[in-house]
Design an enzyme around this catalytic site. Structure first.
Site, PDB file in Angstrom:
ATOM      1  N   PRO A 124       0.817  -1.211   0.000  1.00 61.70           N
ATOM      2  CA  PRO A 124       0.000   0.000   0.000  1.00 61.70           C
ATOM      3  C   PRO A 124       0.854   1.267   0.000  1.00 61.70           C
ATOM      4  O   PRO A 124       1.788   1.399   0.788  1.00 61.70           O
ATOM      5  CB  PRO A 124      -0.801  -0.101   1.303  1.00 61.70           C
ATOM      6  CG  PRO A 124      -0.722  -1.518   1.722  1.00 61.70           C
ATOM      7  CD  PRO A 124       0.581  -2.025   1.193  1.00 61.70           C
ATOM      8  N   HIS A 125       0.512   2.172  -0.886  1.00 59.34           N
ATOM      9  CA  HIS A 125       1.195   3.462  -0.969  1.00 59.34           C
ATOM     10  C   HIS A 125       0.314   4.438  -1.731  1.00 59.34           C
ATOM     11  O   HIS A 125      -0.579   4.030  -2.469  1.00 59.34           O
ATOM     12  CB  HIS A 125       2.549   3.323  -1.662  1.00 59.34           C
ATOM     13  CG  HIS A 125       2.440   2.867  -3.083  1.00 59.34           C
ATOM     14  ND1 HIS A 125       2.205   1.548  -3.415  1.00 59.34           N
ATOM     15  CD2 HIS A 125       2.499   3.549  -4.251  1.00 59.34           C
ATOM     16  CE1 HIS A 125       2.140   1.443  -4.737  1.00 59.34           C
ATOM     17  NE2 HIS A 125       2.301   2.648  -5.272  1.00 59.34           N
ATOM     18  N   ALA A 126       0.583   5.698  -1.523  1.00 62.39           N
ATOM     19  CA  ALA A 126      -0.106   6.758  -2.253  1.00 62.39           C
ATOM     20  C   ALA A 126       0.962   7.636  -2.898  1.00 62.39           C
ATOM     21  O   ALA A 126       2.164   7.384  -2.762  1.00 62.39           O
ATOM     22  CB  ALA A 126      -0.986   7.566  -1.303  1.00 62.39           C
TER      23      ALA A 126
END
Length: 143
Positions: free
Chosen positions: A62-64
């Site tokens: 998960p990353h933005a």
């Protein structure tokens, strides 16, 4: 890959993908690697584009985007007591979340390379999945 136990969480309980992301990002927010809005960025991006960060069966990254609240480059590692579905037939259910806060594309690429090397060992992944405490997990991922 991890230099402090504060970045690892072993055998956490999540009921769905959203809660899993919230749990996995807690260390990043708690220790300043990401702003609280970073978590919202990951969730909003997932709702808009699907779970783009599933990289292998059982494994999520998960990353933005950096501008969505990344303060500095850091990875947190979370294992789940019970795997959860993210809505991807090839990768579900997910039990390992390697949450990334990266401030630019170069840092992101270097982090992905390190993570790729880390998950390349089936024996290491089995040991990570079996780690029942934060201390045991940290011993496997430190360095």
């Amino acid at each position: 890959m991890i230099n402090d136990i504060k970045w690892v969480q072993a055998q956490r309980k999540a009921t769905d993908w959203r809660q899993a992301v919230e749990i996995a990002t807690r260390p990043l927010v708690a220790y300043g690697a990401a702003q609280p809005c970073y978590v919202n960025g990951i969730i909003e991006n997932t709702l808009n584009w699907g779970p783009y960060y599933l990289i292998a069966p059982g494994i999520a990254l998960p990353h933005a985007r950096p501008e969505q609240g990344a303060n500095y480059n850091q990875v947190s590692i979370t294992t789940l007591r019970t795997p959860v579905a993210f809505g991807n037939e090839e990768c579900d259910p997910v039990w390992l979340l390697l949450c990334v806060s990266a401030t630019d594309a170069n840092a992101h690429i270097l982090t992905i390379q390190r993570i790729s090397q880390f998950i390349d060992s089936p024996q290491r992944l089995t040991a990570v999945g079996n780690a029942s405490t934060d201390d045991a997990l940290f011993a496997l991922v430190s360095g």
